[in-house]
Design a protein around this motif. Structure first.
Motif, PDB file in Angstrom:
ATOM      1  N   HIS A 190       0.872  -0.931  -0.174  1.00 27.81           N
ATOM      2  CA  HIS A 190       0.172   0.168   0.281  1.00 27.81           C
ATOM      3  C   HIS A 190       0.769   1.097   0.038  1.00 27.81           C
ATOM      4  N   TRP A 191       1.144   2.056  -0.701  1.00 32.69           N
ATOM      5  CA  TRP A 191       2.053   3.210  -0.903  1.00 32.69           C
ATOM      6  C   TRP A 191       0.564   4.642  -1.283  1.00 32.69           C
ATOM      7  N   VAL A 230      -3.172  10.361  -3.244  1.00 35.86           N
ATOM      8  CA  VAL A 230      -3.505   9.477  -4.000  1.00 35.86           C
ATOM      9  C   VAL A 230      -2.756   7.701  -3.390  1.00 35.86           C
ATOM     10  N   HIS A 231      -3.932   6.883  -3.443  1.00 37.73           N
ATOM     11  CA  HIS A 231      -3.419   5.877  -3.102  1.00 37.73           C
ATOM     12  C   HIS A 231      -3.568   4.757  -3.946  1.00 37.73           C
ATOM     13  N   GLY A 236       1.079  -8.409  -4.080  1.00 40.50           N
ATOM     14  CA  GLY A 236       2.431  -8.646  -4.028  1.00 40.50           C
ATOM     15  C   GLY A 236       3.764  -7.359  -4.229  1.00 40.50           C
ATOM     16  N   VAL A 237       4.216  -7.522  -5.200  1.00 37.61           N
ATOM     17  CA  VAL A 237       5.504  -6.322  -5.332  1.00 37.61           C
ATOM     18  C   VAL A 237       6.219  -6.860  -7.227  1.00 37.61           C
ATOM     19  N   VAL A 238       6.181  -6.109  -7.742  1.00 36.94           N
ATOM     20  CA  VAL A 238       6.436  -5.953  -9.509  1.00 36.94           C
ATOM     21  C   VAL A 238       6.416  -7.500 -10.334  1.00 36.94           C
ATOM     22  N   GLY A 239       4.878  -7.930 -10.296  1.00 41.62           N
ATOM     23  CA  GLY A 239       4.137  -9.461 -10.030  1.00 41.62           C
ATOM     24  C   GLY A 239       4.579 -10.499  -9.274  1.00 41.62           C
ATOM     25  N   GLU A 240       5.062 -10.516  -7.638  1.00 41.40           N
ATOM     26  CA  GLU A 240       5.813 -11.331  -7.414  1.00 41.40           C
ATOM     27  C   GLU A 240       5.200 -11.033  -6.162  1.00 41.40           C
ATOM     28  N   PHE A 269       3.828  -3.042   4.084  1.00 45.05           N
ATOM     29  CA  PHE A 269       3.637  -3.943   3.068  1.00 45.05           C
ATOM     30  C   PHE A 269       3.174  -4.851   4.011  1.00 45.05           C
ATOM     31  N   THR A 270       2.171  -5.479   3.801  1.00 42.85           N
ATOM     32  CA  THR A 270       1.515  -6.891   4.403  1.00 42.85           C
ATOM     33  C   THR A 270       2.667  -8.640   4.144  1.00 42.85           C
ATOM     34  N   VAL A 271       2.756  -8.958   5.466  1.00 39.69           N
ATOM     35  CA  VAL A 271       3.416 -10.348   5.018  1.00 39.69           C
ATOM     36  C   VAL A 271       2.068 -11.114   6.168  1.00 39.69           C
TER      37      VAL A 271
END
Length: 296
Positions: free
Chosen positions: A237-238, A248-249, A254-258, A291-293
């Protein structure tokens, strides 16, 4: 220069031997002259400000251009969406001067993929001579935006100091172009996971609006504190802030498709992405996020 290269050798032989192995032998001195010094002096002036640059080539004449060394740029690398930028130090025979309007730039470090480069100002209008002549700059060719890094001697010594002090991460013999500390970096430590983010203005993007690349490094530092031996990044979440105080939210899985996994065996993950000004003209002034892990 000799002291700086001695420190570089001591550091690189341990941290990234491939980079050190890529450095070519220096120009050879013969009876007070060097071979091929004429080729080097044909593109640089023999002014006091340039002597450190010339001396650097006498110690090591750039990096070998063999295929196996291309990813080990002395001045750093990054990968973003499969595109690899690696700034290799050019030999004296490969130095080139490019004209940017009324400025002449000597290119001495170059990425053959992204065309990113570091250069030295060897010609400029009189009004800029005192401030910029013979300075190392990182330039965005189309818009003339640049970062002034000072004279080559000061720039190189400061860079070696930063490497030796651990301010640039090294992974698989590759020096990260983006530092892990100092301006434009942020580090957080939560329940045994360390996250470091570095933002860098892009020097090869369109002049219509500004683009920044940012690098995120996630490290599992303490699995006991975390409470798990293995976790997986589930979402991001940015919050992107603009100059007019709007934001802007940006959410995503994931990140970059991973969906990277951090574990005791593989505690490290890094990726690079980008954020840019709004095409309507609003400038990005900052961004933050989380980030959520989940247990992996």
């Amino acid at each position: 220069m000799h002291r700086a290269f001695n420190r570089l050798e001591k550091w690189a032989c341990k941290a990234c031997p491939h980079v050190w192995q890529s450095l070519a032998p220096g120009l050879v001195w013969v009876s007070g002259e060097s071979v091929p010094v004429r080729e080097l002096l044909s593109v640089v002036s023999d002014s006091p400000d340039m002597r450190d640059f010339i001396m650097a080539h006498h110690i090591h004449d750039g990096q070998r251009r063999r295929q196996r060394f291309l990813e080990y740029g002395l001045f750093g690398s990054y990968e973003c969406y499969g595109e690899v930028c690696s700034l290799s130090w050019l030999s004296s025979r490969m130095l080139q001067i490019v004209d940017m309007g009324r400025f002449r730039i000597l290119v001495f470090a170059w990425c053959h993929v992204t065309r990113n480069y570091l250069g030295i100002v060897v010609g400029c209008p009189i009004a800029h001579t005192q401030r910029l002549l013979h300075h190392v700059i990182q330039l965005q060719p189309q818009s003339y935006r640049f970062v002034d890094k000072g004279l080559f001697g000061s720039f190189f010594v400061s860079y070696v100091d930063a490497l030796s002090s651990g301010h640039h991460d090294v992974h698989d013999n590759v020096i990260s172009l983006m530092p892990n500390t100092g301006p434009h970096t942020s580090t957080s430590y939560t329940r045994g996971i360390k996250i470091t983010i570095t933002a860098m203005f892009c020097a090869d993007e369109t002049p219509r609006y500004r683009v920044y690349r940012y690098q995120v490094t996630l490290e599992l530092i303490d699995s006991v504190q975390l409470g798990y031996q293995c976790v997986q990044l589930e979402s991001r979440h940015w919050l992107v802030h603009y100059a007019n105080h709007e934001y802007v939210h940006a959410n995503g899985a994931g990140v970059v498709g991973e969906f990277p996994v951090l574990s005791v065996e593989r505690p490290f993950y890094r990726y690079c992405s980008r954020v840019e000004d709004d095409p309507a003209g609003l400038e990005v002034v900052g961004f933050e996020g989380q980030f959520t892990v989940v247990p992996g």
